[in-house]
Design an enzyme around this catalytic site. Structure first.
Site, PDB file in Angstrom:
ATOM      1  N   ASN A  17      -6.341   4.875   8.219  1.00  0.00           N
ATOM      2  CA  ASN A  17      -6.004   3.454   8.175  1.00  0.00           C
ATOM      3  C   ASN A  17      -6.724   2.817   6.991  1.00  0.00           C
ATOM      4  OD1 ASN A  17      -4.978   0.909   9.112  1.00  0.00           O
ATOM      5  ND2 ASN A  17      -7.016   0.438   9.931  1.00  0.00           N
TER       6      ASN A  17
ATOM      7  N   LEU B  69      -2.878   0.461  18.503  1.00  0.00           N
ATOM      8  CA  LEU B  69      -2.326   1.714  19.028  1.00  0.00           C
ATOM      9  C   LEU B  69      -3.017   2.082  20.339  1.00  0.00           C
ATOM     10  CD1 LEU B  69      -2.207   3.451  15.578  1.00  0.00           C
ATOM     11  CD2 LEU B  69      -0.208   2.953  17.007  1.00  0.00           C
TER      12      LEU B  69
ATOM     13  N   HIS C 267      -8.362  -0.926   5.962  1.00  0.00           N
ATOM     14  CA  HIS C 267      -8.744  -2.205   6.549  1.00  0.00           C
ATOM     15  C   HIS C 267      -9.305  -3.099   5.445  1.00  0.00           C
ATOM     16  CE1 HIS C 267      -9.899  -4.965   9.710  1.00  0.00           C
ATOM     17  NE2 HIS C 267     -11.035  -5.126   9.061  1.00  0.00           N
TER      18      HIS C 267
ATOM     19  N   ASN D   7       0.839  -1.216   0.000  1.00  0.00           N
ATOM     20  CA  ASN D   7       0.000   0.000   0.000  1.00  0.00           C
ATOM     21  C   ASN D   7       0.867   1.256   0.000  1.00  0.00           C
ATOM     22  OD1 ASN D   7      -3.076  -0.314   0.152  1.00  0.00           O
ATOM     23  ND2 ASN D   7      -2.336  -1.964   1.478  1.00  0.00           N
TER      24      ASN D   7
END
Ligand code: GRF
Length: 210
Positions: A104, A90, A106, A15
């Site tokens: 993020n 985190l 997912h 990514n």
């Protein structure tokens, strides 16, 4: 001013690669990995991007490690922190420190299948559509405000690996797109929902699959 981005990763970094190659209006100022051997760090070095290894196994206390990680990130003065396969939960303090500038990706259509082994679970449940989600990170694991999603068909003969590959191809499309919107200042976050300033663009990608 160009949007400064710090990328956090733990592994192969495909990514990150897609983001780095997408010619976005951003400056990737550092890549940080909790795993010194992460392939993503090698790729960063090959592009002349500062690559930092912060080995979490040397710092067993998560809160202290995250504080150190946060300090390292702040040193680079980012506008945005991108989690690209960062495989550690985190701490709430870390998330509070970067909330609103922490994205993020997912590998599921959230809120379905938060957590790990998403492709296995999708196959077990027999869903016919699967996909991926870019979202802002909040203290609620894998449940932050959604920026963009891509859907792919699930085939009768899919294995977790074949499904993962189909989803990953879409991850590589939607993560750069989400980051571009952020960099352009187009994401409006209100009451837990993220909309685009120019709402003629769709925040969903429906892929016929490959
Ligand atoms: C991706 O599937 C991403 O959705 C998940 O971790 C994986 C990272 O892959 N969070 P890569 O390191 O970007 O290749």
């Amino acid at each position: 001013m160009t949007c400064k981005v710090v990328v956090l990763l733990s592994g192969r970094g495909s990514n990150f690669r897609a983001i780095a190659e997408a010619q976005l209006p951003i400056d990737i100022v550092a890549v940080i990995s909790n795993r010194p051997q992460a392939a993503g760090l090698e790729y960063a070095r090959s592009r002349g991007i500062p690559a930092v290894a912060l080995d979490h196994t040397a710092h067993p206390d998560r809160v202290l490690f995250d504080a150190m990680l946060g300090d390292e990130i702040e040193r680079h003065r980012p506008d945005l922190v991108v989690l690209a396969g960062y495989m550690r939960i985190l701490s709430p303090a870390f998330i509070a420190r970067f909330e609103g500038r922490l994205l993020n990706i997912h590998p599921s259509l959230l809120p379905m299948f938060p957590g790990l082994k998403t492709h296995e679970r999708a196959l077990e449940e027999g869903v016919k559509i699967h996909g991926c989600t870019v979202h802002f990170v909040t203290a609620d694991l894998d449940h932050g405000p959604i920026v963009i999603q891509a859907a792919v068909p699930v085939r009768a003969d899919d294995t977790p690996d074949s499904l993962a590959a189909r989803v990953l191809a879409q991850e590589h499309r939607i993560y750069p797109q989400a980051i571009r919107w952020f960099a352009e200042g187009r994401l409006v976050n209100s009451h837990g929902r993220v909309n685009l300033k120019d709402d003629s663009t769709s925040q969903s990608v429906l892929s016929p699959g490959t």
